[in-house]
Design an enzyme around this catalytic site. Structure first.
Site, PDB file in Angstrom:
ATOM      1  N   TRP A 105       0.806  -1.218   0.000  1.00  0.00           N
ATOM      2  CA  TRP A 105       0.000   0.000   0.000  1.00  0.00           C
ATOM      3  C   TRP A 105       0.837   1.266   0.000  1.00  0.00           C
ATOM      4  O   TRP A 105       0.521   2.220  -0.715  1.00  0.00           O
ATOM      5  CB  TRP A 105      -1.027   0.003   1.139  1.00  0.00           C
ATOM      6  CG  TRP A 105      -2.161  -0.915   0.809  1.00  0.00           C
ATOM      7  CD1 TRP A 105      -2.513  -2.065   1.450  1.00  0.00           C
ATOM      8  CD2 TRP A 105      -3.076  -0.781  -0.299  1.00  0.00           C
ATOM      9  NE1 TRP A 105      -3.585  -2.656   0.818  1.00  0.00           N
ATOM     10  CE2 TRP A 105      -3.953  -1.892  -0.256  1.00  0.00           C
ATOM     11  CE3 TRP A 105      -3.247   0.146  -1.325  1.00  0.00           C
ATOM     12  CZ2 TRP A 105      -4.973  -2.092  -1.195  1.00  0.00           C
ATOM     13  CZ3 TRP A 105      -4.262  -0.047  -2.258  1.00  0.00           C
ATOM     14  CH2 TRP A 105      -5.101  -1.149  -2.186  1.00  0.00           C
ATOM     15  N   ASP A 175      -1.349   6.962   6.706  1.00  0.00           N
ATOM     16  CA  ASP A 175      -2.472   6.147   6.244  1.00  0.00           C
ATOM     17  C   ASP A 175      -2.681   5.054   7.286  1.00  0.00           C
ATOM     18  O   ASP A 175      -1.849   4.161   7.431  1.00  0.00           O
ATOM     19  CB  ASP A 175      -2.136   5.544   4.871  1.00  0.00           C
ATOM     20  CG  ASP A 175      -3.192   4.553   4.376  1.00  0.00           C
ATOM     21  OD1 ASP A 175      -4.190   4.316   5.082  1.00  0.00           O
ATOM     22  OD2 ASP A 175      -3.010   4.013   3.270  1.00  0.00           O
ATOM     23  N   LYS A 199     -11.880  -1.487   6.383  1.00  0.00           N
ATOM     24  CA  LYS A 199     -11.094  -2.564   6.988  1.00  0.00           C
ATOM     25  C   LYS A 199     -11.553  -2.760   8.430  1.00  0.00           C
ATOM     26  O   LYS A 199     -11.863  -3.846   8.851  1.00  0.00           O
ATOM     27  CB  LYS A 199      -9.597  -2.237   6.955  1.00  0.00           C
ATOM     28  CG  LYS A 199      -9.047  -1.976   5.546  1.00  0.00           C
ATOM     29  CD  LYS A 199      -8.431  -3.179   4.873  1.00  0.00           C
ATOM     30  CE  LYS A 199      -8.377  -3.061   3.360  1.00  0.00           C
ATOM     31  NZ  LYS A 199      -7.480  -2.038   2.831  1.00  0.00           N
TER      32      LYS A 199
HETATM   33  C1  LIG Z   1      -6.900  -1.363   1.504  1.00  0.00           C
HETATM   34  C2  LIG Z   1      -5.948  -0.246   1.725  1.00  0.00           C
HETATM   35  C3  LIG Z   1      -5.912   0.889   0.881  1.00  0.00           C
HETATM   36  C4  LIG Z   1      -6.817   1.034  -0.326  1.00  0.00           C
HETATM   37  O1  LIG Z   1      -7.932   1.746  -0.001  1.00  0.00           O
HETATM   38  P1  LIG Z   1      -9.136   2.103  -0.993  1.00  0.00           P
HETATM   39  O2  LIG Z   1     -10.183   2.637  -0.093  1.00  0.00           O
HETATM   40  O3  LIG Z   1      -9.528   0.840  -1.697  1.00  0.00           O
HETATM   41  O4  LIG Z   1      -8.627   3.136  -1.922  1.00  0.00           O
HETATM   42  C5  LIG Z   1      -5.027   1.901   1.199  1.00  0.00           C
HETATM   43  N1  LIG Z   1      -4.207   1.822   2.264  1.00  0.00           N
HETATM   44  C6  LIG Z   1      -4.205   0.755   3.088  1.00  0.00           C
HETATM   45  C7  LIG Z   1      -3.271   0.705   4.258  1.00  0.00           C
HETATM   46  C8  LIG Z   1      -5.071  -0.308   2.837  1.00  0.00           C
HETATM   47  O5  LIG Z   1      -5.076  -1.373   3.654  1.00  0.00           O
END
Ligand SMILES: *Cc1c(COP(=O)(O)O)cnc(C)c1O
Length: 363
Positions: A105, A175, A199
């Site tokens: 990611w 993030d 998540k």
């Molecule tokens: C799943 C994930 C993403 C992707 O996110 P989207 O909402 O599908 O754009 C980004 N960063 C992390 C850490 C993730 O686990």
């Protein structure tokens, strides 16, 4: 008997708490006190403004953040933040932003940022196959960087930072999509935090962005409304039609965290117990199950492991499916196996999985 929803180890969208799913079910027919389906309530209603206000407060309370943090509920997922952040803080500048490349990611954040301005990769785990995170003192952070960006939990590889990185004089942006609201932390040390809901805290469709007012003031005012953090903050996320349903579910999850669980320390205690059970099962398997991440960097959210051959992994997945488990296949980029044990997944489900793994190994 556990319901199949309770044995869902999916990497994302992840399992939600059973108590929340029940309230969601009810709200599809009629939200208590409103009498209308959640799918047909105006985003301009007083009721929805109160939902947003309560949710902003709940998140600040859970994370112990002061009112100087704006709490935004945006669309476009974490992926939109990969671009929206550098559009606001990097474009037109000469100094490079510091980025860490610790897995799948964070790897996606690099090309998105490079489109907008200069990027310096302060550390990369690529040569080690993203099996570990940098150790204390291993990274030199640039003092001139407009910001530092990293990912707190690499969902695909199962790596999680246990400390806050970077310098206090450079804004930290993180993030936290896959470990948001999973544990207490020094969140005030971040200038910006973002996390999509799907998540750990709700359904897909909404991304929580926390921006410190100080950082917001440094952002340009002239970007298109939707990509402009100022407009979104002023409108309290109701700039255009927001994902009313997804935001409401996230509100229910925060109420569950505050009232049923008792806050993030209590949540972390449960998450730690789940993770240590599962990692214990790997470590005590005489090498039958092979954990992927370096021990010190193991994620409490995503337990990534292998069996000795892909054939054995396929047999494991099939037997797991027959026993009622789902979502255990690894991410398509690396294969193998992954048990995601987000907030909503109960300890009893992990106990069941550990029993299953032991039976499978003996057979
Ligand atoms: C799943 C994930 C993403 C992707 O996110 P989207 O909402 O599908 O754009 C980004 N960063 C992390 C850490 C993730 O686990």
């Amino acid at each position: 008997m556990l319901h199949p929803n309770q044995l869902n180890f999916s990497g994302g969208p992840g399992a939600l708490p059973q108590a929340v799913l029940q309230q969601v079910q009810e709200s599809i027919r009629a939200v208590p006190g409103v009498g209308l389906s959640i799918l047909g309530i105006s985003h301009r209603s007083d009721w929805f403004a109160a939902v947003v206000a309560e949710l902003e407060d709940n998140i600040r309370r859970l994370m112990a953040l002061p009112a100087s943090y704006h709490v935004l509920f945006l669309q476009g997922g974490a992926t939109q933040q990969f671009s929206m952040l550098p559009m606001n803080l990097l474009a037109g500048g000469r100094e490079a932003a510091d980025y860490l490349h610790t897995g799948y990611w964070s790897g996606k954040t690099l090309p998105a940022a490079r489109r907008e301005g200069p990027v310096r990769v302060a550390w990369s785990g690529e040569a080690d196959g993203f099996r570990r995170l940098p150790q204390e003192g291993e990274v030199q952070f640039a003092a001139e960087a407009p910001y530092l960006h990293y990912v707190s939990n690499e969902t695909v590889e199962g790596l999680q930072f246990r400390r806050v990185l970077g310098r206090d004089d450079v804004p930290r942006v993180c993030d936290m999509s896959s470990d948001f609201l999973s544990a207490p932390g020094d969140y005030e040390r971040f200038a910006m935090i973002y996390a999509h809901a799907q998540k750990n805290i709700g359904p897909a469709g909404v991304t929580v962005v926390l921006v410190k007012d100080e950082l917001l003031k440094r952002m340009p005012e002239d970007l298109p409304g939707f990509l402009n953090y100022h407009t979104q903050a002023e409108a309290h996320s109701i700039y255009n039609t927001p994902p009313v349903f997804a935001i409401y579910v996230v509100l229910l999850v925060t109420r569950w965290l505050l009232q049923d669980i008792g806050g993030l320390s209590a949540m972390d205690a449960i998450n730690t117990r789940k993770a240590s059970l599962l990692y214990g099962a790997l470590d005590e398997s005489d090498g039958f199950y092979l954990g992927r991440a370096a021990r010190d960097d193991r994620s409490k959210m995503n337990v990534v492991f292998n069996l000795r051959t892909p054939q054995l992994e396929a047999r494991f997945l099939e037997a797991a499916r027959q026993s009622g488990f789902s979502g255990l296949e690894g991410h398509r980029s690396i294969g193998g196996l992954r048990a995601s044990i987000y907030n909503g997944l109960e300890l009893s489900a992990v106990e069941r999985l550990v029993e299953f793994m032991e039976r499978f190994r003996r057979a």
